[in-house]
Structure formats: C-alpha cells, structure tokens
Scaffold this motif. Structure first.
Motif, mmCIF file in Angstrom:
data_model
loop_
_atom_site.group_PDB
_atom_site.id
_atom_site.type_symbol
_atom_site.label_atom_id
_atom_site.label_comp_id
_atom_site.label_asym_id
_atom_site.label_seq_id
_atom_site.Cartn_x
_atom_site.Cartn_y
_atom_site.Cartn_z
ATOM 1 N N ARG A 4 0.843 -1.211 0.000
ATOM 2 C CA ARG A 4 0.000 0.000 0.000
ATOM 3 C C ARG A 4 0.867 1.245 0.000
ATOM 4 O O ARG A 4 0.598 2.217 -0.721
ATOM 5 C CB ARG A 4 -0.943 -0.011 1.206
ATOM 6 N N ALA A 5 1.916 1.222 0.805
ATOM 7 C CA ALA A 5 2.804 2.385 0.881
ATOM 8 C C ALA A 5 3.537 2.620 -0.439
ATOM 9 O O ALA A 5 3.882 3.768 -0.766
ATOM 10 C CB ALA A 5 3.809 2.196 2.018
ATOM 11 N N ALA A 6 3.760 1.539 -1.198
ATOM 12 C CA ALA A 6 4.451 1.650 -2.486
ATOM 13 C C ALA A 6 3.477 1.837 -3.638
ATOM 14 O O ALA A 6 3.896 1.860 -4.800
ATOM 15 C CB ALA A 6 5.303 0.408 -2.717
ATOM 16 N N ASP A 7 2.182 1.936 -3.335
ATOM 17 C CA ASP A 7 1.134 2.140 -4.338
ATOM 18 C C ASP A 7 1.092 1.002 -5.361
ATOM 19 O O ASP A 7 1.031 1.221 -6.567
ATOM 20 C CB ASP A 7 1.336 3.484 -5.053
ATOM 21 N N CYS A 8 1.130 -0.226 -4.838
ATOM 22 C CA CYS A 8 0.990 -1.395 -5.688
ATOM 23 C C CYS A 8 0.292 -2.483 -4.884
ATOM 24 O O CYS A 8 -0.022 -2.291 -3.706
ATOM 25 C CB CYS A 8 2.359 -1.886 -6.188
ATOM 26 N N THR A 9 0.024 -3.610 -5.493
ATOM 27 C CA THR A 9 -0.596 -4.720 -4.778
ATOM 28 C C THR A 9 0.490 -5.632 -4.202
ATOM 29 O O THR A 9 1.645 -5.603 -4.657
ATOM 30 C CB THR A 9 -1.489 -5.539 -5.715
ATOM 31 N N PRO A 10 0.145 -6.472 -3.220
ATOM 32 C CA PRO A 10 1.143 -7.404 -2.685
ATOM 33 C C PRO A 10 1.733 -8.321 -3.762
ATOM 34 O O PRO A 10 2.931 -8.596 -3.753
ATOM 35 C CB PRO A 10 0.348 -8.197 -1.643
#
Length: 338
Positions: free
Chosen positions: A252-258
């Motif tokens: 979330r912090a990296a603006d992507c999905t796991p």
C-alpha cells in the motif's frame, strides 16, 4: 493486436520478463476453471505479450499439456514453450521415473498433446536418485540431437548438481520455487546460474497464492495440494498470514498490490530471473503483468528482505515425502517435516 512486454534472455531465447505457470489450470490447486475459461486465459496472456508458457507431464497427468496444445497450438511460433519429464503418472499415481525409456516415452506423448514438433525447453522435473544422472541427461541430450527439444533444464536441484549436469550437456534454465518466503536459491543456485550463464525460472513466486491475498484461514477444497503443506496448516498458517498483512502494508505504501510487490522484488534480484506466476483469473493476470510498468524503490525491496529474513516464515516448506525429492540447498536450522 498482440501487446509487447519487457524481455529477458533465457539461453538462446528472448522471453517476456514474466511468464505464465500453467499448472493450476489443470492440477494442484482448487477450484479449477472450466476448459473454455482456461483457454481464454491462455489466449489473453499471449495477447498481452506473455511469450513463455510453462507446463509439465505431471500436471493433470497430461491434461495441462493437452489444454495448451488445444488453446495455443495454432500460434505456436508466438511463444517459447517449456515442459517437464520424469515426474508423472505411474499406475494412476504420481511417480518419479528418470530412466531413458520413461523420458523418451513421456516426451513423445507430450509432443502429441502439445500439438508441436519441438519443445523449446524441457526440464527434468526432479532428479531420480535411482537412475544415474548420465542416463537421464543422456536421454535429453539425444532428444536435442533428434530435434524433439531445443534445450534442457533442471528443477529443484543444488548448485553441485547444476554443475555436474552442465558438464554433460549445457543447461539453459533452472526452475525452483523462489519468492520472499522461499529463498533457498540465494544460498548457492543463483550464483551458480550467473557464473554459468544459465537462466533462472522462479515458480510459485507469490508463495502459492498466500502473498497474493488468495489464502485465508478457512482451509482448502478437497484435492488442493496446499492442504498437505505444513506452512498452510495451523498453527503455521495464522502466523504466515500475519506476514502477508505486513507485506500488504508495504505494498500500500508503495502504491501497488502485494502480488506486484512480490514480482517486482524477484525481478530486482537478478536480470536472468523470470517469474512464472499462475492464475485462473484474467483480472489477476492483468494485475500481474502490470508489474512490469511499475517503478518501486530499492528501499521497499530492502523492507521485504527484512520482513522475510530467515526464520520469519513458520513451518517446513514441504512434507517429508515431498522434501525427499528436493535437491536445493537448505538453510542451516531450516525446519523440515519429520
């Protein structure tokens, strides 16, 4: 119109930086898609620019190879095809036979199922300890000479074995489980592949779905092989889902999905690593492939490294029986099923 994805070198081949592992369309996990849905997904992957498809004689005891031949056979020139031998059906059950006769028969049957004259990359799915290595590799070498396969590969073997086989016949690729929660190849295999110019194929790069958010505490349907894996059994499962929660926070912090963070982390490790995630869902496939357009900071990758430092994951990777067929190095103190 077919899209184009970033490429990576795999021996003589140039393949999409993310390939498709086709196992769970026919084997291993539940639920499985209907045949028409599986065919649509395979064609969608090809249209999105995936040019590396990975299957095996084991998957559905030939059903997965048949599916790929039916869905993609008419576009055979558009992709690099990989399959595997030695593990397969013996008297109706999973069995290991690395004899020359078994390899030759399995290959001939695979060519028919895949509707092709040649398989680009053909792996020993596992090394058979009952058969001299020279016999198994010799059968593959003769298949190259006969034009039935183009190159050979190995799966779940140690660096020592890679060197020994490479001395008999050049190895194009090694395939082993590799994800943030299974990092055994960092002990020796990746260095060996880099030294010898061998490509590396990372299977189960999303931790068999757990790091993609597709595993919960409810358990698995009957016939799902993950139910027999210690990491998916309690008390390990709850602890490992806690790791997923932390991974999701990093994503979330990296603006992507796991899932995207897992794949980007893998792609950052070495430029010859090609992950082959599997999926039965076209939307998830698109999410996976969109990883290749993302830019994620090395700081985030360092956080993933720290989160999944040795000892963080709870439970052995395999059951005792399955582990007995694995040659990849293990960490000192790594838990093994008894």
């Amino acid at each position: 119109m077919t899209a184009t994805l970033p490429k990576r070198a795999l021996g003589p081949f140039s393949v999409s930086a993310i390939g498709l592992g086709c196992m769970n369309l026919s084997h291993g996990y539940q639920p499985r898609p209907e045949a028409e849905a599986a065919e649509r997904l395979l064609l969608h992957a090809l249209d999105r620019g995936v040019t590396f498809f990975d299957t095996a004689a084991l998957y559905g005891f030939g059903a997965n190879e048949t599916l790929i031949g039916r869905a993609l056979g008419h576009r055979r020139k558009d992709f690099v095809l990989a399959s595997k031998c030695a593990l397969g059906e013996i008297n109706g059950k999973r069995g290991l036979d690395g004899s020359a006769a078994a390899i030759t028969q399995t290959l001939d049957e695979a060519l028919i199922r895949l509707r092709t004259d040649v398989i680009d990359l053909y792996y020993l799915h596992r090394l058979d300890p009952k058969v001299p290595m020279e016999e198994s590799v010799g059968a593959l070498s003769r298949a190259v000479e006969a034009g039935k396969i183009r190159t050979i590969g190995l799966s779940e073997v140690s660096a020592e074995t890679i060197r020994a086989v490479h001395a008999i016949h050049p190895v194009t690729a090694v395939q082993t489980e590799y994800s943030p929660w299974t990092r055994n190849v960092e002990l020796a295999v990746l260095d060996c592949c880099e030294e010898l110019g061998i490509g590396f194929i990372a299977f189960s790069p999303l931790a068999r779905g757990l790091l993609a958010g597709s595993v919960g505490t409810a358990g698995f349907q009957q016939g799902d092989l993950r139910a027999a894996m210690p990491r998916f059994q309690e008390p390990h499962l709850t602890r490992n889902l806690g790791l997923y929660d932390q991974m999701a926070g990093l994503a979330r912090a990296a603006d992507c999905t796991p899932a995207q963070l897992c794949l980007a982390w893998l792609l950052s490790k070495r430029d010859f690593v090609v992950p082959i995630p599997g999926t039965t869902n076209i939307d998830h496939l698109d999410e996976i492939l969109d990883t290749l357009s993302l830019t994620i900071s090395e700081v985030v990758f360092d956080q993933v490294d720290a989160l999944f430092a040795f000892g963080a994951v709870s439970g052995p990777r395999y059951s005792k029986e399955a582990q007995s067929q694995i040659g990849t190095e293990i960490w000192e103190g790594e838990p093994l099923a008894s």
